[in-house]
Design a protein around this motif. Structure first.
Motif, PDB file in Angstrom:
ATOM      1  N   ALA A  28      -9.578 -35.486 -15.002  1.00 44.36           N
ATOM      2  CA  ALA A  28      -9.348 -36.551 -14.023  1.00 44.36           C
ATOM      3  C   ALA A  28     -10.585 -37.408 -13.816  1.00 44.36           C
ATOM      4  O   ALA A  28     -10.478 -38.618 -13.570  1.00 44.36           O
ATOM      5  CB  ALA A  28      -8.899 -35.950 -12.692  1.00 44.36           C
ATOM      6  N   GLN A  49      -4.382 -40.559 -12.150  1.00 43.54           N
ATOM      7  CA  GLN A  49      -5.278 -39.992 -11.152  1.00 43.54           C
ATOM      8  C   GLN A  49      -4.508 -39.272 -10.064  1.00 43.54           C
ATOM      9  O   GLN A  49      -4.907 -38.196  -9.598  1.00 43.54           O
ATOM     10  CB  GLN A  49      -6.154 -41.094 -10.542  1.00 43.54           C
ATOM     11  N   SER A  53      -5.272 -35.272  -9.915  1.00 48.26           N
ATOM     12  CA  SER A  53      -6.205 -34.914  -8.847  1.00 48.26           C
ATOM     13  C   SER A  53      -5.852 -33.622  -8.122  1.00 48.26           C
ATOM     14  O   SER A  53      -6.777 -32.908  -7.679  1.00 48.26           O
ATOM     15  CB  SER A  53      -6.312 -36.072  -7.837  1.00 48.26           C
TER      16      SER A  53
END
Length: 399
Positions: A28, A49, A53
């Motif tokens: 990420a 993302q 995440s």
């Protein structure tokens, strides 16, 4: 199939699933580079993302710098952010340990009772794949309190935050679970050699259909009744008096609702009909899986039936989501339709766990109650017994 033979492929799949999710989370940070935005585009980078995440050890800025949170009384968190960083790292350690433990626990039951031999391989692959998604969701759930507390405002909208984290990170988990399921099934086929005969069973048609119908009715309660917009709105706005439990609506919605229904007059009738076809596909797959489940299992125990009921619901849910992506997402008039549907992939797994578990238990009880009265009925599927023959002659099924 014994526990010793089943443990080897399950441990291999658990290690691989944990490693893939860790690798995805570690990747990420690369999305923050300018080159990633130039190659993939801002919209794709933002989506990736968001998906990666939840599995990343890289904490958000609010945790890293302690901005906008408080530590002890009159003690800004920015003065000592290490405490929140340590709390976040602890939460992530719990998350990765939990995904391994949950996967091994469920997959061990599946591989033992649903070994990938004698035409069971597709069913075993789908079941282990579905359970990998459930394991990821459960890992995110049990580790969510530590992650929420690391933000420094855990008492603010606690239950909605828990609901959000429970459903997060499922998109990448769909892919990682599939890879882990393939490896698990391949290794299980090797370890199953020499385990003795594992034939398919024979179940009366009436009993199997009754059990499948009863279990599917439980899933339909969530998909049709609770997911209808007026009922769903009542669940969403549910509240309890005072304290940290004043906002349970979002959490209840995540664990109770499998979809979203609206009136036929809302939107295009054709689009509404396509969404309903996806719901019909979900229920049809659940019914078909529950119907064949007593035949495919080496022994239709209550734990095995319950776990397989969860997997059947998750597979049906994933099939309906892929149907929406393939049919509805192809409509060019829907801006960002593909990205929206891809982002929804792997959603509603908490509700699938709740209602799939109830569906499996209901099907097991219905099968036990109807099995005695249906003796002598035509079997759904069965493998004919093998009659002994003289040496050197090929074996032929008896009868």
């Amino acid at each position: 199939m014994g526990y010793g033979r089943a443990a080897i492929p399950v441990l291999a799949g658990g290690v691989l699933l944990t490693a893939l999710l860790w690798w995805a989370g570690a990747s990420a940070s690369a999305l923050h580079l300018q080159g990633a935005t130039d190659v993939l585009g801002g919209r794709v980078v933002a989506d990736l993302q968001q998906w990666l995440s939840p599995w990343s050890y890289d904490p958000p800025d609010s945790v890293r710098f302690g901005t906008g949170v408080l530590g002890d009384i009159a003690d800004p968190a920015s003065a000592d952010p290490e405490r929140y960083l340590s709390l976040y790292e602890t939460g992530m350690q719990i998350r990765f340990a939990a995904v391994f433990v949950f996967f091994v626990a469920g997959a061990l039951v599946l591989v033992r009772r649903l070994p990938p031999v004698n035409r069971r391989t597709p069913a075993a692959l789908l079941a282990v794949w579905a359970w990998g998604m459930v394991a990821g969701m459960l890992a995110a759930t049990v580790s969510a309190p530590w992650i929420v507390a690391s933000y420094g405002h855990g008492s603010y909208r606690l239950l909605p935050q828990l609901a959000s984290m429970t459903s997060s990170g499922q998109q990448i988990n769909v892919v990682a679970s599939f890879v882990a399921a393939v490896v698990t099934v391949l290794v299980a086929r090797i370890t199953a050699k020499g385990a003795g005969p594992l034939p398919l069973g024979a179940v009366p048609v009436g009993a199997a259909r009754l059990a499948a119908t009863a279990g599917t009715a439980v899933v339909a309660l969530s998909l049709v009744v609770l997911s209808y917009e007026s009922v769903a709105a009542s669940i969403q706005t549910a509240s309890l008096s005072g304290g940290l439990l004043s906002e349970p609506g979002d959490l209840l919605r995540a664990w109770l609702l499998l979809g979203g229904w609206n009136a036929p007059t809302a939107g295009s009738p054709g689009l509404w009909f396509l969404y309903r076809l996806a719901d019909v596909l979900l229920l049809a797959l659940v019914w078909w899986a529950l119907r064949l489940l007593p035949v495919l299992l080496t022994r239709a125990t209550v734990p095995a039936t319950a776990v397989c009921g969860v997997c059947a619901t998750v597979v049906g849910l994933l099939a309906s989501q892929l149907f929406q992506f393939a049919v509805i997402g192809a409509d060019s008039s829907l801006r960002w339709g593909g990205q929206y549907l891809t982002g929804a992939l792997g959603g509603h797994v908490p509700a699938a766990l709740t209602w799939g578990l109830l569906a499996g238990l209901t099907a097991a009880v219905a099968l036990r109650l109807a099995g005695g009265s249906a003796e002598g009925a035509e079997p759904v599927l069965s493998v004919p017994p093998v009659a002994p023959t003289p040496a050197g002659l090929p074996h032929r099924p008896a009868g």
